[in-house]
Design a protein around this motif. Structure first.
Motif, PDB file in Angstrom:
ATOM      1  N   VAL A   5      85.416 -42.254   5.704  1.00 51.69           N
ATOM      2  CA  VAL A   5      84.835 -41.652   4.506  1.00 51.69           C
ATOM      3  C   VAL A   5      84.540 -40.162   4.713  1.00 51.69           C
ATOM      4  N   PHE A   6      84.300 -39.743   5.952  1.00 48.26           N
ATOM      5  CA  PHE A   6      83.849 -38.382   6.233  1.00 48.26           C
ATOM      6  C   PHE A   6      84.932 -37.504   6.841  1.00 48.26           C
ATOM      7  N   GLU A   7      84.717 -36.183   6.719  1.00 46.49           N
ATOM      8  CA  GLU A   7      85.576 -35.196   7.354  1.00 46.49           C
ATOM      9  C   GLU A   7      84.712 -34.034   7.819  1.00 46.49           C
ATOM     10  N   LEU A   8      85.183 -33.321   8.824  1.00 45.85           N
ATOM     11  CA  LEU A   8      84.493 -32.167   9.366  1.00 45.85           C
ATOM     12  C   LEU A   8      85.024 -30.920   8.664  1.00 45.85           C
ATOM     13  N   VAL A   9      84.128 -30.105   8.103  1.00 40.58           N
ATOM     14  CA  VAL A   9      84.520 -28.898   7.377  1.00 40.58           C
ATOM     15  C   VAL A   9      83.631 -27.737   7.818  1.00 40.58           C
ATOM     16  N   MET A  24      79.626 -32.215   8.377  1.00 40.60           N
ATOM     17  CA  MET A  24      80.309 -33.340   7.748  1.00 40.60           C
ATOM     18  C   MET A  24      80.258 -33.214   6.229  1.00 40.60           C
ATOM     19  N   ALA A  25      81.307 -33.708   5.607  1.00 41.15           N
ATOM     20  CA  ALA A  25      81.397 -33.770   4.153  1.00 41.15           C
ATOM     21  C   ALA A  25      82.062 -35.092   3.802  1.00 41.15           C
ATOM     22  N   ILE A  26      81.918 -35.510   2.571  1.00 39.66           N
ATOM     23  CA  ILE A  26      82.555 -36.744   2.111  1.00 39.66           C
ATOM     24  C   ILE A  26      84.008 -36.439   1.763  1.00 39.66           C
TER      25      ILE A  26
END
Length: 98
Positions: free
Chosen positions: A42-46, A68-70
Motif C-alpha cells: 500500500v505504501f511507497e517512499l517519496v 512514506m505515502a499511500i
C-alpha cells in the motif's frame, strides 16, 4: 445509518477493518516499518519536498527527506499493521460503509 464493512476472524468473532486513509508526512521519519509490514504494498517512499497538497507551504523545497505515502490505498485490507509498527503514529484509519 449505513452498515460498516465487517469480517470474521478464523475463530468466528466479528472484526471491523480500519482502512488507511492518510499518512502524516510532517510526523513521518521514513523508517519504512509500515512498508515492510504491509502485506499489500500500500505504501511507497517519496521525497517530502515533492509532496503536494493543502499545506504546500509546509514543505521546504530543499527538504530531501524521504517519507512514506499511500501508493495504492484501495489495496489496503484494513489490518492496521502499519499503525502497530509506526513509532510516530503517522497513519489515519477509518472503517468503511458497505
Amino acid at each position: 445509518m449505513e452498515a460498516v464493512i465487517t469480517g470474521r476472524t478464523r475463530g468466528g468473532a466479528e472484526w471491523v477493518p480500519q482502512f488507511v486513509t492518510a499518512v502524516d508526512a510532517q510526523k513521518c521519519i521514513g523508517c519504512g516499518r509500515c512498508y515492510k509490514v504491509c502485506p499489500r504494498d500500500v505504501f511507497e517512499l517519496v521525497e517530502r519536498s515533492g509532496m503536494v497538497g493543502e499545506d504546500d507551504d509546509l514543505y521546504d523545497e530543499d527538504d530531501e527527506m524521504m517519507v512514506m505515502a499511500i501508493a495504492d490505498g484501495l489495496d489496503c485490507i484494513g489490518c492496521k499493521a502499519c499503525s502497530a509498527v509506526c513509532p510516530k503514529q503517522c497513519h489515519t484509519h477509518q472503517a468503511l460503509a458497505g
